[in-house]
Each structure stands twice: as C-alpha cells, then as structure tokens.
Design a protein around this motif. Sequence first.
Motif, PDB file in Angstrom:
ATOM      1  N   GLY A 192       0.800  -1.222   0.000  1.00  0.00           N
ATOM      2  CA  GLY A 192       0.000   0.000   0.000  1.00  0.00           C
ATOM      3  C   GLY A 192       0.827   1.263   0.000  1.00  0.00           C
ATOM      4  O   GLY A 192       0.300   2.344  -0.308  1.00  0.00           O
ATOM      5  N   THR A 193       2.095   1.167   0.320  1.00  0.00           N
ATOM      6  CA  THR A 193       2.961   2.345   0.233  1.00  0.00           C
ATOM      7  C   THR A 193       3.229   2.649  -1.237  1.00  0.00           C
ATOM      8  O   THR A 193       3.636   1.752  -1.979  1.00  0.00           O
ATOM      9  CB  THR A 193       4.306   2.101   0.953  1.00  0.00           C
ATOM     10  N   PRO A 194       3.004   3.875  -1.672  1.00  0.00           N
ATOM     11  CA  PRO A 194       3.257   4.178  -3.085  1.00  0.00           C
ATOM     12  C   PRO A 194       4.746   4.178  -3.412  1.00  0.00           C
ATOM     13  O   PRO A 194       5.592   4.182  -2.516  1.00  0.00           O
ATOM     14  CB  PRO A 194       2.648   5.579  -3.256  1.00  0.00           C
ATOM     15  N   HIS A 195       5.024   4.175  -4.684  1.00  0.00           N
ATOM     16  CA  HIS A 195       6.406   4.203  -5.165  1.00  0.00           C
ATOM     17  C   HIS A 195       7.164   5.395  -4.579  1.00  0.00           C
ATOM     18  O   HIS A 195       6.661   6.513  -4.561  1.00  0.00           O
ATOM     19  CB  HIS A 195       6.413   4.285  -6.685  1.00  0.00           C
ATOM     20  N   LEU A 196       8.361   5.131  -4.081  1.00  0.00           N
ATOM     21  CA  LEU A 196       9.209   6.187  -3.532  1.00  0.00           C
ATOM     22  C   LEU A 196      10.083   6.727  -4.662  1.00  0.00           C
ATOM     23  O   LEU A 196      11.071   6.110  -5.048  1.00  0.00           O
ATOM     24  CB  LEU A 196      10.077   5.647  -2.395  1.00  0.00           C
ATOM     25  N   ASP A 197       9.684   7.853  -5.182  1.00  0.00           N
ATOM     26  CA  ASP A 197      10.376   8.409  -6.335  1.00  0.00           C
ATOM     27  C   ASP A 197      11.816   8.781  -5.979  1.00  0.00           C
ATOM     28  O   ASP A 197      12.099   9.260  -4.871  1.00  0.00           O
ATOM     29  CB  ASP A 197       9.644   9.640  -6.857  1.00  0.00           C
ATOM     30  N   LYS A 198      12.716   8.566  -6.929  1.00  0.00           N
ATOM     31  CA  LYS A 198      14.130   8.874  -6.697  1.00  0.00           C
ATOM     32  C   LYS A 198      14.362  10.350  -6.397  1.00  0.00           C
ATOM     33  O   LYS A 198      15.387  10.718  -5.810  1.00  0.00           O
ATOM     34  CB  LYS A 198      14.966   8.451  -7.889  1.00  0.00           C
ATOM     35  N   ALA A 199      13.389  11.196  -6.749  1.00  0.00           N
ATOM     36  CA  ALA A 199      13.517  12.627  -6.471  1.00  0.00           C
ATOM     37  C   ALA A 199      13.557  12.922  -4.979  1.00  0.00           C
ATOM     38  O   ALA A 199      14.052  13.978  -4.556  1.00  0.00           O
ATOM     39  CB  ALA A 199      12.360  13.394  -7.119  1.00  0.00           C
ATOM     40  N   LYS A 218       8.853  -2.513  -7.191  1.00  0.00           N
ATOM     41  CA  LYS A 218       7.891  -1.464  -7.510  1.00  0.00           C
ATOM     42  C   LYS A 218       7.917  -0.343  -6.476  1.00  0.00           C
ATOM     43  O   LYS A 218       7.253   0.673  -6.643  1.00  0.00           O
ATOM     44  CB  LYS A 218       6.484  -2.042  -7.611  1.00  0.00           C
ATOM     45  N   LEU A 219       8.681  -0.525  -5.424  1.00  0.00           N
ATOM     46  CA  LEU A 219       8.732   0.464  -4.356  1.00  0.00           C
ATOM     47  C   LEU A 219       9.797   1.517  -4.600  1.00  0.00           C
ATOM     48  O   LEU A 219       9.573   2.707  -4.377  1.00  0.00           O
ATOM     49  CB  LEU A 219       8.997  -0.223  -3.012  1.00  0.00           C
ATOM     50  N   VAL A 220      10.986   1.094  -5.043  1.00  0.00           N
ATOM     51  CA  VAL A 220      12.099   2.032  -5.222  1.00  0.00           C
ATOM     52  C   VAL A 220      12.770   1.802  -6.566  1.00  0.00           C
ATOM     53  O   VAL A 220      12.669   0.728  -7.167  1.00  0.00           O
ATOM     54  CB  VAL A 220      13.147   1.884  -4.099  1.00  0.00           C
ATOM     55  N   ASP A 221      13.471   2.836  -7.027  1.00  0.00           N
ATOM     56  CA  ASP A 221      14.291   2.720  -8.231  1.00  0.00           C
ATOM     57  C   ASP A 221      15.665   2.190  -7.829  1.00  0.00           C
ATOM     58  O   ASP A 221      16.233   2.640  -6.819  1.00  0.00           O
ATOM     59  CB  ASP A 221      14.451   4.079  -8.907  1.00  0.00           C
ATOM     60  N   PRO A 222      16.243   1.284  -8.603  1.00  0.00           N
ATOM     61  CA  PRO A 222      17.550   0.728  -8.233  1.00  0.00           C
ATOM     62  C   PRO A 222      18.656   1.771  -8.163  1.00  0.00           C
ATOM     63  O   PRO A 222      19.675   1.549  -7.520  1.00  0.00           O
ATOM     64  CB  PRO A 222      17.824  -0.304  -9.337  1.00  0.00           C
ATOM     65  N   VAL A 223      18.434   2.943  -8.788  1.00  0.00           N
ATOM     66  CA  VAL A 223      19.463   3.981  -8.773  1.00  0.00           C
ATOM     67  C   VAL A 223      19.797   4.434  -7.358  1.00  0.00           C
ATOM     68  O   VAL A 223      20.931   4.831  -7.072  1.00  0.00           O
ATOM     69  CB  VAL A 223      19.024   5.187  -9.640  1.00  0.00           C
ATOM     70  N   ILE A 224      18.825   4.337  -6.435  1.00  0.00           N
ATOM     71  CA  ILE A 224      19.110   4.794  -5.070  1.00  0.00           C
ATOM     72  C   ILE A 224      20.109   3.877  -4.375  1.00  0.00           C
ATOM     73  O   ILE A 224      20.811   4.298  -3.449  1.00  0.00           O
ATOM     74  CB  ILE A 224      17.827   4.941  -4.226  1.00  0.00           C
ATOM     75  N   LEU A 225      20.198   2.633  -4.828  1.00  0.00           N
ATOM     76  CA  LEU A 225      21.187   1.716  -4.250  1.00  0.00           C
ATOM     77  C   LEU A 225      22.592   2.193  -4.578  1.00  0.00           C
ATOM     78  O   LEU A 225      23.511   2.084  -3.758  1.00  0.00           O
ATOM     79  CB  LEU A 225      20.960   0.296  -4.768  1.00  0.00           C
ATOM     80  N   ASP A 226      22.748   2.721  -5.774  1.00  0.00           N
ATOM     81  CA  ASP A 226      24.054   3.241  -6.185  1.00  0.00           C
ATOM     82  C   ASP A 226      24.414   4.511  -5.427  1.00  0.00           C
ATOM     83  O   ASP A 226      25.581   4.911  -5.392  1.00  0.00           O
ATOM     84  CB  ASP A 226      24.059   3.530  -7.690  1.00  0.00           C
ATOM     85  N   GLN A 227      23.419   5.148  -4.832  1.00  0.00           N
ATOM     86  CA  GLN A 227      23.649   6.373  -4.069  1.00  0.00           C
ATOM     87  C   GLN A 227      23.908   6.092  -2.593  1.00  0.00           C
ATOM     88  O   GLN A 227      23.973   7.021  -1.789  1.00  0.00           O
ATOM     89  CB  GLN A 227      22.447   7.306  -4.225  1.00  0.00           C
ATOM     90  N   GLY A 228      24.027   4.805  -2.242  1.00  0.00           N
ATOM     91  CA  GLY A 228      24.348   4.445  -0.869  1.00  0.00           C
ATOM     92  C   GLY A 228      23.161   4.246   0.046  1.00  0.00           C
ATOM     93  O   GLY A 228      23.337   4.086   1.259  1.00  0.00           O
ATOM     94  N   VAL A 229      21.953   4.264  -0.506  1.00  0.00           N
ATOM     95  CA  VAL A 229      20.771   4.013   0.323  1.00  0.00           C
ATOM     96  C   VAL A 229      20.636   2.505   0.541  1.00  0.00           C
ATOM     97  O   VAL A 229      20.666   1.720  -0.416  1.00  0.00           O
ATOM     98  CB  VAL A 229      19.498   4.561  -0.348  1.00  0.00           C
ATOM     99  N   ALA A 230      20.518   2.106   1.784  1.00  0.00           N
ATOM    100  CA  ALA A 230      20.374   0.685   2.115  1.00  0.00           C
ATOM    101  C   ALA A 230      18.893   0.317   2.081  1.00  0.00           C
ATOM    102  O   ALA A 230      18.058   0.998   2.670  1.00  0.00           O
ATOM    103  CB  ALA A 230      20.959   0.397   3.492  1.00  0.00           C
TER     104      ALA A 230
END
Length: 327
Positions: free
Chosen positions: A57-64, A84-96
């Motif tokens: 039920g949590t909407p997509h967390l936009d990379k913005a 469907k929750l997060v973009d993989p690009v945030i993993l490259d930014q160090g987000v766990a």
Amino acid sequence: MTKLAVLMTPERAEDVIAPHTRELIEQRFAVTWAPDTSPETVVALSRDADVVLTSWGTPHLDKAIWTDGTGPKAVAHAAGSVKKLVDPVILDQGVAVFTAGGRIAWSVGEYCLAAMLTLARRLPRFDGAIREGGWKQTAYRGHEVAGAKVGILGASSTARALITLLKPFGCDVVVYDPYLSDERAAGLGVRRAELEETLQSRFVSLHVPDVPETKGLVTRKLIEQLPDGAVVINSSRGPAIDQQALLEHALDGRIYAALDVYDPEPPTLEQKVLEAPNLLLTPHVAGDTEEGHLALAGYVIGDVLDYLEHGTKGPSHVDPASWSIQA
C-alpha cells in the motif's frame, strides 16, 4: 535520535507490526506515523526521515526524494518485493534497502510442504468421498514424501525454506537454477540439475522470480514429460508455467497440482477445473499467515538497527548486485 517515518496506513501497521516491535520502534527512533499514504504525505515525511518503514500500500518512492542530499539513509520494507517500491538507482547512491521477503519465504515454504503432503496422500479425493457418503478408494492410494525425489526450480529464499523443511523427510532434492553453484548447492544439501531432470521428479515446486528469463519456463512439452502422478506446486509466479497445459494434464487425471498463483490474476477458471479433485487451488496466500505478517516489521527493523549501529548487512538487506533477479 534517528528519525523514522512509518509510511503505511494505521490498518496496515496493525497487520505487520507486532506489539513488541512497536515498542522497540518507539524506544529506538523518533517516530512519525503517517496518517495516510497519499503521495504528498509520503514525500514530505520521507524527506525529513533517516529511515522509512513501508509495506503493502505504500506508493512508489520516487528517486527525487533523494535529490539535494535529502532523503532517508535506509528503506525498510515490511513486505516482499521492492522492485515497484524504489528505483535501483538509489542503491548506487548508498541508500540501504531491506525487505521482509526472507520472512515471508518461511510461510511460503510451509505452504509448499503442506500442499505436497495434502496431494501426495490424495486428501482432497478422500475428503470428497466421505462428503459423498463413500468410504475408502484404494484406486487413489497415496504416496509418502519421505525419500521421494523433489525437483525445485529456482534457489530463492522460498526454495531454501522448503529445502530446510524437507530435511527430516530424507528426500532426494534436485535444484535447477543457473545462478546456483555446486558449492552453494552442497551447502544446502541438494544437487544441481538441468531443467529436464529437475522436472523428472515425483514432486516439482516452482520458486522463480518474475523476470523475462522465467516467463514460460515450464513449457507444454516439459509438462507432457512429467512422470505420471507427479505433484506440481506453483507458489511463485503464474507466467512461469504453461498454465493451460498444466490444467489439461491435471483434468486428464495424470498429474496433481497446487496453484497459488495464476496467469492472469485473479483467474477465470472453468467449472470442471474448480471441481477437479486432483487440483488444490488457493488465492495467492502462500505467504500470508497471522504469525508471518506480524513478524515482518521486526524482521527488517532488527537489521536496520544493526546496519545503523554497526554497518552490518543482515539477511533482509538487498544486495545491489542481485537486483536483476529479485522477485
């Protein structure tokens, strides 16, 4: 104090956060409980949080959310897939990113074992006989799981849960998975096999992710080659198997099948399928149990705390290298 935003409805929070986990959260974090999951609320709370706790039920967390140095350091998903929750690009930014898929896997493993035992012993047939005023039907004498050959497609977390549950039965477990090494297979107590051999088993259980490589993996030809009396269990993804061919062979009485997933969902099934005594049909609930759901938030929050305090990455941590084969 570390700021945590719980980005789910109050109803979902009651479903996936056990009372003792709620106490832990309140003790260890400065918590904001979202009143709703509108995109505006989610963005506003995410930008001000160090950690976000999400679920179904949590909407997509936009990379913005993570632009200009803002955004949480960790995403804890008290549910399964994070694709469907997060973009993989945030993993490259160090987000766990953490997911409770591993905890759901145990519930799925129990479902698969239950389906194997239920169909092996022909329990639906005998149940139907009693309800119709009959008695023993020796033509449908069942089989034992103990010592049987079990073919597993995909060495995912749900597969590993089933493998663990099968250990007391002393089964010959073979696994088809292109990413599974011989060393890893030995560690699991199984042996690797090609797809064709894996399907030459008394029990076949699918545990593959929904990726292009798995669509139509089990073809009509492979289903035709299944041993007579084989039990097929699909709790992974409907498109992984030729559903029409599977149902045809089940309706012929040649094989047994337990389907928890379909293509499409929800399915439109003919009456003869609904009445077939050698089919066990459930509505995508293999991973849905009371105990399992209440454990989901605790499963990921424990790893998040260890990560924040010690930098360790527990079993719920999503490895960026494995993103492409995530369920």
